[in-house]
Scaffold this motif. Structure first.
Motif, PDB file in Angstrom:
ATOM      1  N   GLY A  92       0.770  -1.439   0.300  1.00 35.36           N
ATOM      2  CA  GLY A  92      -0.160  -0.029  -0.467  1.00 35.36           C
ATOM      3  C   GLY A  92       1.060   0.724  -0.053  1.00 35.36           C
ATOM      4  N   ALA A  93       0.357   1.958   0.985  1.00 35.96           N
ATOM      5  CA  ALA A  93       0.566   4.068   0.977  1.00 35.96           C
ATOM      6  C   ALA A  93       0.813   3.957   2.318  1.00 35.96           C
ATOM      7  N   ASP A  94       1.837   5.195   2.245  1.00 35.33           N
ATOM      8  CA  ASP A  94       2.274   5.750   3.251  1.00 35.33           C
ATOM      9  C   ASP A  94       1.778   7.472   3.069  1.00 35.33           C
ATOM     10  N   LEU A  95       0.779   8.072   3.104  1.00 37.96           N
ATOM     11  CA  LEU A  95       0.229   9.738   2.915  1.00 37.96           C
ATOM     12  C   LEU A  95       0.796  10.346   4.513  1.00 37.96           C
ATOM     13  N   LEU A  96       2.246  11.134   4.177  1.00 34.94           N
ATOM     14  CA  LEU A  96       2.610  11.844   5.024  1.00 34.94           C
ATOM     15  C   LEU A  96       2.148  12.968   5.322  1.00 34.94           C
ATOM     16  N   LEU A  97       1.281  13.881   6.491  1.00 30.00           N
ATOM     17  CA  LEU A  97       0.838  15.004   5.974  1.00 30.00           C
ATOM     18  C   LEU A  97       1.928  16.127   7.546  1.00 30.00           C
ATOM     19  N   LEU A 133      14.550  16.674   2.633  1.00 29.73           N
ATOM     20  CA  LEU A 133      13.748  17.615   1.590  1.00 29.73           C
ATOM     21  C   LEU A 133      13.584  19.087   2.631  1.00 29.73           C
ATOM     22  N   SER A 134      12.505  19.906   1.541  1.00 31.82           N
ATOM     23  CA  SER A 134      12.903  21.212   1.939  1.00 31.82           C
ATOM     24  C   SER A 134      11.559  21.552   2.742  1.00 31.82           C
ATOM     25  N   PRO A 135      11.710  22.577   3.905  1.00 32.35           N
ATOM     26  CA  PRO A 135      10.865  22.799   5.119  1.00 32.35           C
ATOM     27  C   PRO A 135       9.909  22.695   4.560  1.00 32.35           C
ATOM     28  N   ASP A 136       9.858  23.140   3.146  1.00 32.41           N
ATOM     29  CA  ASP A 136       8.282  23.663   2.685  1.00 32.41           C
ATOM     30  C   ASP A 136       7.492  23.018   2.015  1.00 32.41           C
ATOM     31  N   THR A 137       8.310  21.415   2.164  1.00 28.59           N
ATOM     32  CA  THR A 137       7.415  19.986   2.091  1.00 28.59           C
ATOM     33  C   THR A 137       6.098  19.912   2.994  1.00 28.59           C
ATOM     34  N   LYS A 138       5.263  19.440   1.492  1.00 28.73           N
ATOM     35  CA  LYS A 138       3.138  19.726   2.994  1.00 28.73           C
ATOM     36  C   LYS A 138       3.209  18.654   3.080  1.00 28.73           C
ATOM     37  N   ALA A 139       3.384  17.245   2.074  1.00 27.65           N
ATOM     38  CA  ALA A 139       3.102  15.464   2.231  1.00 27.65           C
ATOM     39  C   ALA A 139       4.119  15.111   1.190  1.00 27.65           C
ATOM     40  N   VAL A 140       3.832  13.845   2.049  1.00 27.59           N
ATOM     41  CA  VAL A 140       4.917  12.716   1.552  1.00 27.59           C
ATOM     42  C   VAL A 140       3.697  11.926   0.975  1.00 27.59           C
ATOM     43  N   LEU A 141       3.555  11.293  -0.127  1.00 25.49           N
ATOM     44  CA  LEU A 141       3.446  10.315  -0.181  1.00 25.49           C
ATOM     45  C   LEU A 141       4.289   9.132  -0.689  1.00 25.49           C
ATOM     46  N   LEU A 142       4.186   7.840   0.439  1.00 29.48           N
ATOM     47  CA  LEU A 142       5.395   7.119   0.258  1.00 29.48           C
ATOM     48  C   LEU A 142       4.688   5.729  -0.164  1.00 29.48           C
ATOM     49  N   ALA A 143       5.183   5.182  -1.310  1.00 25.75           N
ATOM     50  CA  ALA A 143       4.226   4.323  -1.686  1.00 25.75           C
ATOM     51  C   ALA A 143       5.449   2.710  -1.490  1.00 25.75           C
ATOM     52  N   ARG A 144       4.386   2.328  -1.004  1.00 23.03           N
ATOM     53  CA  ARG A 144       5.821   0.194  -0.244  1.00 23.03           C
ATOM     54  C   ARG A 144       5.917  -0.711  -0.879  1.00 23.03           C
ATOM     55  N   ARG A 145       5.343  -0.671  -1.990  1.00 18.55           N
ATOM     56  CA  ARG A 145       5.709  -2.520  -2.868  1.00 18.55           C
ATOM     57  C   ARG A 145       6.045  -1.575  -4.046  1.00 18.55           C
TER      58      ARG A 145
END
Length: 271
Positions: free
Chosen positions: A147-152, A164-176
């Protein structure tokens, strides 16, 4: 050139596609007369220049790519188990990053749709205190979530993605998703096929004999010598020369080559 009069199957091309075809024909289907033909050393044209990344995270338009990749990753993991992970397979994931807060609903909706098509569960992390997020292991592929993890949450992003830049608002990490050694995979497939009787001949497929819609032989050339080989089947695994080899059978295959570039650098500071 090695003298070969006949084969059950002739495979044109000893890249990753040809090696995989030989592996499955010889080791899985029990065909002993497999002959690979290539004018270059195995895995030396384009197979050694790939990014060697894999992922099952494909956002549509339907589930075709997800189903294809899930099956493909199953097969990769099978090879990793059989070989003691000689292919160095890992599952570090693919990260999709945005610095635009207004795009978060769009990213979340697309991730939910991809998850529903079979890519695995979506886990949304909106608080730094959450304990549900497990960062990927640096090595290995087993015992990792799909699946995936969406970090907000900004602090959670800083904690796990400090580069990552401090301006990052979202990271979607796909896991497989992750990386493996294409060279090691190709050599393992080729060596295994040869253990089951597959042969490799250095030469160029210069002609394909077709009678009544059935392939009955090929002509192999090297150093001005032409050698006919009888066969019952022919596999076109010529990579960027797929279309040219197809024309030997009077087939115009609707394929084209697309240039991809790869950049790498030594991480001397261990960042």
């Amino acid at each position: 050139m090695e003298k070969v009069d006949s084969a059950e199957v002739v495979i044109c091309g000893a890249g990753i596609a040809g090696a995989a075809a030989a592996y499955f024909l010889a080791t899985v289907h029990g065909i002993r007369g497999v002959l690979l033909v290539d004018e270059r050393p195995p895995l030396s044209l384009t197979s050694d220049k790939s990014t060697e990344g894999y992922r099952n995270w494909w956002p549509g338009p339907d589930d075709a790519m997800i189903r294809l990749m899930n099956r493909s990753i199953d097969l990769l993991e099978q090879v990793a188990r059989e070989s003691g992970n000689r292919i160095q397979m890992n599952r570090r994931g693919y990260a999709y990053i945005s610095g635009e807060a207004q795009r978060i609903p769009e990213i979340a909706a697309l991730a939910e749709a991809t998850s529903a098509m079979g890519a695995g569960s979506l886990r949304v992390h909106e608080r730094a205190s959450t304990t549900a997020y497990h960062p990927p292991a640096l090595e290995g592929y087993q015992d990792q979530p799909s699946g995936a993890d969406l970090l907000l949450e900004p602090r959670l992003i800083r904690q796990h993605f400090p580069y990552l830049s401090p301006d990052t608002k979202a990271v979607l990490l796909a896991r497989r998703c992750g990386w493996f050694s294409g060279q090691q995979l190709g050599m393992y497939l080729l060596e295994s096929a040869r253990e089951y009787g597959a042969r490799l001949v250095q030469g160029r497929v210069e002609g394909v004999v077709v009678n009544g819609g059935q392939v009955t032989g090929v002509e192999i050339g090297r150093d001005g010598i032409h050698q006919p080989v009888r066969c019952n089947a022919f596999v076109n695994a010529a990579g960027p020369y797929l279309r040219q080899v197809g024309r030997l059978m009077e087939l115009d295959l609707p394929v084209f080559c697309e240039l991809h570039l790869k950049v790498f650098f030594p991480d001397s500071r261990g960042v």
